[in-house]
Design a protein around this motif. Structure first.
Motif, mmCIF file in Angstrom:
data_model
loop_
_atom_site.group_PDB
_atom_site.id
_atom_site.type_symbol
_atom_site.label_atom_id
_atom_site.label_comp_id
_atom_site.label_asym_id
_atom_site.label_seq_id
_atom_site.Cartn_x
_atom_site.Cartn_y
_atom_site.Cartn_z
ATOM 1 N N LEU A 96 0.966 -1.604 0.176
ATOM 2 C CA LEU A 96 0.230 -0.045 -0.076
ATOM 3 C C LEU A 96 0.610 1.583 -0.068
ATOM 4 C CD1 LEU A 96 -2.651 -1.286 2.807
ATOM 5 C CD2 LEU A 96 -2.788 -0.712 0.549
ATOM 6 N N PRO A 97 0.243 2.656 -0.313
ATOM 7 C CA PRO A 97 0.908 3.305 -0.277
ATOM 8 C C PRO A 97 1.418 3.744 1.196
ATOM 9 C CG PRO A 97 -0.992 3.735 -1.682
ATOM 10 C CD PRO A 97 -1.068 2.687 -1.332
ATOM 11 N N LEU A 98 1.899 4.992 1.203
ATOM 12 C CA LEU A 98 2.227 5.227 2.563
ATOM 13 C C LEU A 98 1.408 5.478 3.426
ATOM 14 C CD1 LEU A 98 4.572 5.632 4.987
ATOM 15 C CD2 LEU A 98 5.388 7.407 3.951
ATOM 16 N N ILE A 99 0.153 6.455 3.183
ATOM 17 C CA ILE A 99 -1.113 7.417 3.451
ATOM 18 C C ILE A 99 -1.067 6.468 4.052
ATOM 19 C CG2 ILE A 99 -1.839 7.426 1.885
ATOM 20 C CD1 ILE A 99 -1.687 10.396 4.248
ATOM 21 N N TRP A 100 -1.780 5.564 3.184
ATOM 22 C CA TRP A 100 -2.725 4.145 3.563
ATOM 23 C C TRP A 100 -2.096 3.443 4.582
ATOM 24 C CZ3 TRP A 100 -7.650 3.512 2.218
ATOM 25 C CH2 TRP A 100 -7.961 4.271 0.812
ATOM 26 N N LYS A 101 -0.861 3.109 4.894
ATOM 27 C CA LYS A 101 -0.604 2.507 5.868
ATOM 28 C C LYS A 101 -0.588 3.477 6.324
ATOM 29 C CE LYS A 101 3.224 0.157 3.020
ATOM 30 N NZ LYS A 101 4.196 -0.064 2.970
ATOM 31 N N GLN A 102 0.125 4.404 6.765
ATOM 32 C CA GLN A 102 -0.533 5.225 8.041
ATOM 33 C C GLN A 102 -1.712 4.887 9.098
ATOM 34 O OE1 GLN A 102 1.086 9.260 6.560
ATOM 35 N NE2 GLN A 102 3.538 8.104 7.844
ATOM 36 N N ALA A 103 -2.513 5.661 7.749
ATOM 37 C CA ALA A 103 -4.284 5.466 8.401
ATOM 38 C C ALA A 103 -4.634 4.537 8.887
ATOM 39 C CB ALA A 103 -5.217 6.531 7.426
ATOM 40 N N LEU A 151 1.511 4.789 14.484
ATOM 41 C CA LEU A 151 2.052 6.179 13.471
ATOM 42 C C LEU A 151 3.309 5.932 12.738
ATOM 43 C CD1 LEU A 151 1.107 8.033 10.877
ATOM 44 C CD2 LEU A 151 0.950 9.723 12.911
ATOM 45 N N ALA A 152 3.817 5.616 14.079
ATOM 46 C CA ALA A 152 5.753 5.925 13.539
ATOM 47 C C ALA A 152 6.056 4.605 13.134
ATOM 48 C CB ALA A 152 6.220 5.919 14.700
ATOM 49 N N PHE A 153 5.433 3.317 13.773
ATOM 50 C CA PHE A 153 5.863 2.204 12.636
ATOM 51 C C PHE A 153 6.146 2.311 11.924
ATOM 52 C CE2 PHE A 153 6.540 0.424 17.566
ATOM 53 C CZ PHE A 153 7.710 0.212 17.184
ATOM 54 N N ALA A 154 4.516 2.669 11.083
ATOM 55 C CA ALA A 154 4.310 2.267 10.098
ATOM 56 C C ALA A 154 4.658 3.725 8.810
ATOM 57 C CB ALA A 154 2.296 2.762 9.526
ATOM 58 N N SER A 155 5.135 4.662 9.767
ATOM 59 C CA SER A 155 5.582 5.833 8.698
ATOM 60 C C SER A 155 6.782 5.145 8.113
ATOM 61 C CB SER A 155 5.931 7.052 9.546
ATOM 62 O OG SER A 155 4.599 7.244 9.993
ATOM 63 N N SER A 156 7.941 4.418 8.560
ATOM 64 C CA SER A 156 8.820 4.467 7.827
ATOM 65 C C SER A 156 9.206 2.956 7.958
ATOM 66 C CB SER A 156 9.946 5.262 9.265
ATOM 67 O OG SER A 156 11.501 4.588 8.523
ATOM 68 N N LYS A 213 12.841 1.892 8.934
ATOM 69 C CA LYS A 213 13.495 1.980 9.296
ATOM 70 C C LYS A 213 13.412 0.875 11.116
ATOM 71 C CE LYS A 213 15.430 6.545 8.041
ATOM 72 N NZ LYS A 213 15.539 7.590 8.939
ATOM 73 N N TRP A 214 12.177 1.159 10.509
ATOM 74 C CA TRP A 214 11.986 0.331 12.672
ATOM 75 C C TRP A 214 11.946 -1.685 11.884
ATOM 76 C CZ3 TRP A 214 12.280 4.011 15.597
ATOM 77 C CH2 TRP A 214 12.504 4.956 15.525
ATOM 78 N N SER A 215 12.447 -2.051 13.353
ATOM 79 C CA SER A 215 12.930 -3.076 12.357
ATOM 80 C C SER A 215 11.758 -4.130 14.579
ATOM 81 C CB SER A 215 14.314 -3.702 13.019
ATOM 82 O OG SER A 215 14.359 -3.792 13.925
ATOM 83 N N TRP A 216 11.420 -5.575 13.739
ATOM 84 C CA TRP A 216 11.222 -6.333 15.196
ATOM 85 C C TRP A 216 11.660 -5.800 15.952
ATOM 86 C CZ3 TRP A 216 6.582 -8.141 14.989
ATOM 87 C CH2 TRP A 216 5.939 -8.440 13.720
ATOM 88 N N GLY A 217 13.176 -6.156 15.946
ATOM 89 C CA GLY A 217 14.694 -5.315 17.509
ATOM 90 C C GLY A 217 13.838 -4.102 18.101
ATOM 91 N N THR A 218 13.563 -3.367 16.882
ATOM 92 C CA THR A 218 12.262 -1.567 17.736
ATOM 93 C C THR A 218 11.769 -1.732 18.725
ATOM 94 O OG1 THR A 218 13.722 -0.713 16.218
ATOM 95 C CG2 THR A 218 11.875 0.815 17.346
ATOM 96 N N MET A 219 10.533 -3.587 18.085
ATOM 97 C CA MET A 219 9.356 -3.278 18.595
ATOM 98 C C MET A 219 9.502 -4.047 19.911
ATOM 99 S SD MET A 219 6.092 -4.964 16.866
ATOM 100 C CE MET A 219 5.519 -3.674 15.383
#
Length: 125
Positions: free
Chosen positions: A5-12, A37-42, A44-50
């Motif tokens: 999906l486009p980024l805007i859809w992922k964030q929404a 929202l932060a996890f969906a916006s980039s 760069k986040w990984s499972w380690g971050t979560m």
């Protein structure tokens, strides 16, 4: 190459699912929705971050439970764990007090209603 999906859809969708899930369980927590929202916006986040976020949350909940249970009056999740709850007697008193207050309010409202009907007489046209 970008896929899905486009980024805007992922964030929404992240915010929509976050808020609806929280509303379903009855606990709204805006920072958690912001985190989704932060996890969906980039990317760069990984499972380690979560996992690090979940570990920090778990630590805070365990710390809060230990801190709350140091009090004599409130023994927080012991009721859920089947270990009893010292505040049971007090909770019964609180419920009885609330019921008494509700009954008094109903009695006052009905007496006000009755007295206004007596003063006004029959006002039908």
């Amino acid at each position: 190459a970008e896929y899905g999906l486009p980024l805007i859809w992922k964030q929404a969708l992240a915010v929509a699912f976050g808020v609806s899930g929280q509303a379903f369980i009855g606990i709204l927590h805006p920072p958690a929705t912001g985190l989704s929202l932060a996890f969906a916006s980039s990317d760069k986040w990984s499972w380690g971050t979560m996992l690090s976020v979940m570990a920090a949350d778990t630590f805070m909940v365990v710390f809060a439970i230990c801190y709350i249970n140091l009090a004599e009056k409130i023994q927080y999740p012991l009721y859920w764990l089947g270990l009893g709850w010292r505040a049971n007697d007090r909770m019964g008193k609180v419920q009885k007090s609330a019921q008494k207050s509700a009954n008094n309010a109903i009695r006052r409202a009905s007496s006000i209603n009755n007295s206004s009907n007596k003063k006004g007489g029959d006002e039908s046209v």
